[in-house]
Design a protein around this motif. Structure first.
Motif, short mmCIF file in Angstrom:
data_model
loop_
_atom_site.label_atom_id
_atom_site.label_comp_id
_atom_site.label_asym_id
_atom_site.label_seq_id
_atom_site.Cartn_x
_atom_site.Cartn_y
_atom_site.Cartn_z
N TYR A 211 0.83 -1.21 0.00
CA TYR A 211 0.00 0.00 0.00
C TYR A 211 0.86 1.26 0.00
O TYR A 211 1.92 1.30 0.64
N ARG A 212 0.42 2.29 -0.73
CA ARG A 212 1.03 3.62 -0.68
C ARG A 212 -0.03 4.61 -0.21
O ARG A 212 -1.00 4.86 -0.93
N LYS A 213 0.15 5.16 0.95
CA LYS A 213 -0.87 6.07 1.49
C LYS A 213 -0.91 7.39 0.73
O LYS A 213 -1.92 8.10 0.79
N ILE A 219 -1.88 1.25 -7.44
CA ILE A 219 -1.99 -0.16 -7.81
C ILE A 219 -2.34 -0.33 -9.28
O ILE A 219 -1.89 -1.25 -9.95
N ASN A 220 -3.14 0.61 -9.84
CA ASN A 220 -3.44 0.57 -11.27
C ASN A 220 -2.19 0.87 -12.09
O ASN A 220 -1.93 0.22 -13.11
N LYS A 221 -1.40 1.84 -11.65
CA LYS A 221 -0.15 2.17 -12.36
C LYS A 221 0.84 1.00 -12.28
O LYS A 221 1.55 0.70 -13.24
N PRO A 304 8.89 -0.25 -9.22
CA PRO A 304 9.09 0.88 -10.13
C PRO A 304 9.33 2.22 -9.44
O PRO A 304 9.77 3.17 -10.07
N ASP A 305 9.02 2.31 -8.14
CA ASP A 305 9.18 3.58 -7.43
C ASP A 305 10.14 3.44 -6.24
O ASP A 305 9.90 3.99 -5.17
N GLN A 310 11.68 4.66 -0.81
CA GLN A 310 12.74 4.78 0.19
C GLN A 310 12.66 6.13 0.89
O GLN A 310 12.87 6.24 2.11
N GLN A 311 12.32 7.16 0.13
CA GLN A 311 12.20 8.51 0.69
C GLN A 311 10.97 8.64 1.59
O GLN A 311 11.03 9.22 2.67
#
Length: 336
Positions: A211-213, A219-221, A304-305, A310-311
């Motif tokens: 998950y990315r808040k 998730i589509n990307k 991909p990110d 990490q940041q």
């Protein structure tokens, strides 16, 4: 789902004030005589799932499941509502409590006198705990938080007396993750893998990003970046099918009709009832990587990110020393 998400991510000021006023109950709970009963709960108390579920099913002894979801209550099966008289009673007198997502799986000030065993919900690759929670906080705010949790320790979601750790090589990581609570480490496999249901392998590939808040559409990307235009033909030639398993917090943002025809969507509560049937798993920073290690399922990483993640969150050194060689740029890399 909305109520569960709200409980996982935030608590209102009124609830926090109420919990602060419960400080005398938390202190008194330490002196309530305990009985040899083990309580279990998971996912903020709203689902029967994860490590707590599998340990509960295989636990030999007096056991009760505590839930905050009235739809799950079943007194014949010893599934008891957390805020009922029976639920309050058992939380006060139980000797041991087991949970997965944090002490808020229960009513924390009621169980403060119990032996609190944190099974956690996976083995982290990303940074969790203070380093992740306070990644953008100034030092004075961090010190205020530490003081607050010193006074109200039962309000810290990672509070526990013991926590399971899969490998002694991860000792320093777990000591950092749980540096506020400072629990004893118990070296053990995750119950969800120890007791996972064994299935015959099928030609299925599981895609399971975390998950990315900061990006509800990620998730589509992720899927679009992973899958090329020629993938459908390749899957057909090789006889494979793709299954997308979103993180529970991503489920509201993705739907089957928005996916390519060759991708099936799996939003079932318990992945570990089916995971051993997969031939291959692809993830990014999810703890499912360790599940695959423990279950001997081939697993590859599509990230991909990486720099942004990490940041924003941080990744443990284990990611770069042991896992990065599993990186792929397209799903065809592993299918071929």
């Amino acid at each position: 789902m909305k109520q569960q998400k709200r409980n996982l991510l935030q608590r209102s000021l009124i609830i926090k004030l109420g919990f602060m006023l419960a400080w005398p109950i938390a202190m008194l709970s330490k002196f309530v005589p305990k009985k040899d009963i083990a309580l279990f709960s998971s996912r903020s108390g709203y689902q029967i799932a994860d490590n707590a579920k599998y340990l509960y099913q295989n636990y030999n002894g007096n056991k009760i499941w505590i839930t905050k979801n009235k739809a799950l209550v079943n007194t014949q099966q010893q599934i008891i509502y957390a805020y009922s008289l029976a639920g309050i009673y058992y939380q006060l007198i139980a000797k041991h409590v087991y949970f997965t997502h944090g002490i808020y799986d229960f009513v924390p000030f009621l169980i403060w006198g119990a032996d609190k065993i944190n099974l956690w919900h996976g083995v982290p690759l990303k940074e969790i705990g203070p380093k992740a929670d306070d990644i953008a906080s100034p030092q004075y705010k961090i010190k205020i938080k530490r003081l607050f949790y010193f006074i109200f320790p039962y309000m810290y979601y990672m509070a526990c007396d013991k926590v399971i750790c899969p490998d002694e090589k991860r000792t320093s990581d777990y000591q950092r993750y749980f540096s506020v609570a400072k629990p004893e480490l118990i070296f053990s496999k995750q119950p969800r893998n120890q007791y996972a249901i064994q299935h015959q392998k099928q030609k299925k590939i599981l895609i399971s990003p975390t998950y990315r808040k900061w990006d509800t559409l990620f998730i589509n990307k992720y899927l679009a970046s992973l899958c090329s235009q020629d993938l459908a033909q390749l899957l057909s030639e090789k006889g494979y099918s793709l299954v997308l398993r979103p993180h529970p917090l991503d489920v509201p943002f993705i739907h089957q009709h928005a996916l390519p025809d060759y991708v099936q969507l799996d939003t079932t509560i318990d992945l570990y009832e089916s995971i051993t049937g997969y031939d291959l798993v692809i993830t990014d920073y999810s703890s499912i990587y360790y599940d695959c290690m423990e279950l001997a399922i081939p697993c590859y990483i599509f990230a991909p990110d990486l720099a942004l993640y990490q940041q924003q969150v941080g990744l443990g050194t284990v990611y770069f020393t042991e896992i990065q060689h599993k990186l792929i740029s397209k799903i065809e890399d592993v299918i071929n």
